[in-house]
Design a protein around this motif. Structure first.
Motif, PDB file in Angstrom:
ATOM      1  N   ASP A  81      14.361 -59.982 -67.809  1.00 21.63           N
ATOM      2  CA  ASP A  81      13.447 -59.137 -68.583  1.00 21.63           C
ATOM      3  C   ASP A  81      14.253 -58.164 -69.432  1.00 21.63           C
ATOM      4  N   THR A 140       3.329 -43.630 -64.636  1.00 18.64           N
ATOM      5  CA  THR A 140       3.831 -44.933 -65.100  1.00 18.64           C
ATOM      6  C   THR A 140       2.791 -45.593 -65.993  1.00 18.64           C
ATOM      7  N   GLU A 184       1.502 -49.066 -68.062  1.00 21.26           N
ATOM      8  CA  GLU A 184       1.631 -50.518 -68.207  1.00 21.26           C
ATOM      9  C   GLU A 184       0.611 -50.995 -69.222  1.00 21.26           C
ATOM     10  N   LYS A 233      -0.264 -54.010 -72.806  1.00 27.55           N
ATOM     11  CA  LYS A 233       0.073 -55.140 -73.678  1.00 27.55           C
ATOM     12  C   LYS A 233      -0.347 -54.791 -75.099  1.00 27.55           C
ATOM     13  N   HIS A 258       4.288 -57.331 -73.168  1.00 28.96           N
ATOM     14  CA  HIS A 258       3.747 -56.774 -71.917  1.00 28.96           C
ATOM     15  C   HIS A 258       4.846 -55.865 -71.387  1.00 28.96           C
ATOM     16  N   TRP A 259       4.550 -54.585 -71.269  1.00 29.93           N
ATOM     17  CA  TRP A 259       5.612 -53.688 -70.824  1.00 29.93           C
ATOM     18  C   TRP A 259       5.113 -52.571 -69.935  1.00 29.93           C
ATOM     19  N   ARG A 260       6.078 -52.035 -69.206  1.00 32.81           N
ATOM     20  CA  ARG A 260       5.817 -50.957 -68.261  1.00 32.81           C
ATOM     21  C   ARG A 260       6.844 -49.868 -68.554  1.00 32.81           C
ATOM     22  N   VAL A 272       8.424 -46.408 -66.884  1.00 27.56           N
ATOM     23  CA  VAL A 272       8.488 -45.658 -65.626  1.00 27.56           C
ATOM     24  C   VAL A 272       9.246 -44.349 -65.856  1.00 27.56           C
ATOM     25  N   ALA A 289      11.938 -48.687 -69.490  1.00 33.24           N
ATOM     26  CA  ALA A 289      10.918 -49.695 -69.806  1.00 33.24           C
ATOM     27  C   ALA A 289      11.405 -51.084 -69.425  1.00 33.24           C
ATOM     28  N   GLN A 297      10.278 -54.989 -70.234  1.00 33.90           N
ATOM     29  CA  GLN A 297       9.450 -55.643 -71.270  1.00 33.90           C
ATOM     30  C   GLN A 297       9.604 -57.155 -71.222  1.00 33.90           C
TER      31      GLN A 297
END
Ligand SMILES: Cc1cc2nc3c(=O)[nH]c(=O)nc-3n(C[C@H](O)[C@H](O)[C@H](O)COP(=O)(O)O)c2cc1C
Length: 132
Positions: free
Chosen positions: A28, A89, A91, A93, A107-109, A111, A124, A126
């Protein structure tokens, strides 16, 4: 008895090397930014180049907004800003764009990495996805 990972990583050099190996070899994409109103990229891994076409060197000091464009859903970005300001956090898209202009669904998060209650950096993870 085997040592716990926490024990092994008490050696700070080994701790840093392990984290770097994790980030460099991740499938990722990983981005780390500073914590400001306009977050700037401090680190990008090799998978970021594979995903977006931008090399880590060329994005250092830039904003992840370089990935956004006309079809990027602003409601997702507003939710991101609110979530990060609250220290939580995120999350989501949204449509992002590769360096050559190709749109794709990101699509990512993101933190918050905290020392005490203050966020020191945002991290991040991704990847490209095919479904909303
Ligand atoms: C660590 C981190 C990673 C981010 N990654 C992305 C991303 O992959 N795609 C994206 O559209 N926005 C991403 N953003 C969001 C933008 O950098 C920016 O925070 C967002 O657009 C809100 O700022 P604005 O209100 O000025 O647009 C990321 C933000 C952070 C902090």
């Amino acid at each position: 008895m085997i040592k716990s990972l926490d024990k092994v990583l008490q050696d700070s050099k080994l701790n840093i090397r392990t984290l770097k190996a994790l980030a460099e070899n991740s499938f990722d994409s990983i981005l780390i930014t500073d914590v400001t109103n306009r977050p700037k990229i401090l680190y990008a891994n090799k998978a970021f180049k594979k995903l977006t076409g931008y090399s880590p060197a060329e994005v250092l000091g830039k904003t992840p907004k370089i990935l956004q464009g006309a079809a990027t859903d602003k409601t997702v970005i507003t939710r991101l800003s609110k979530t990060l300001s609250a220290g939580r956090t995120f999350e989501g898209k949204a449509i992002n764009y590769k360096k050559d202009g190709t749109p794709f669904l990101m699509h990512w998060r993101v933190v918050p990495v905290k020392l005490g209650k203050d966020t020191s950096v945002w991290l991040a993870i991704q990847r490209e996805t095919s479904s909303i």
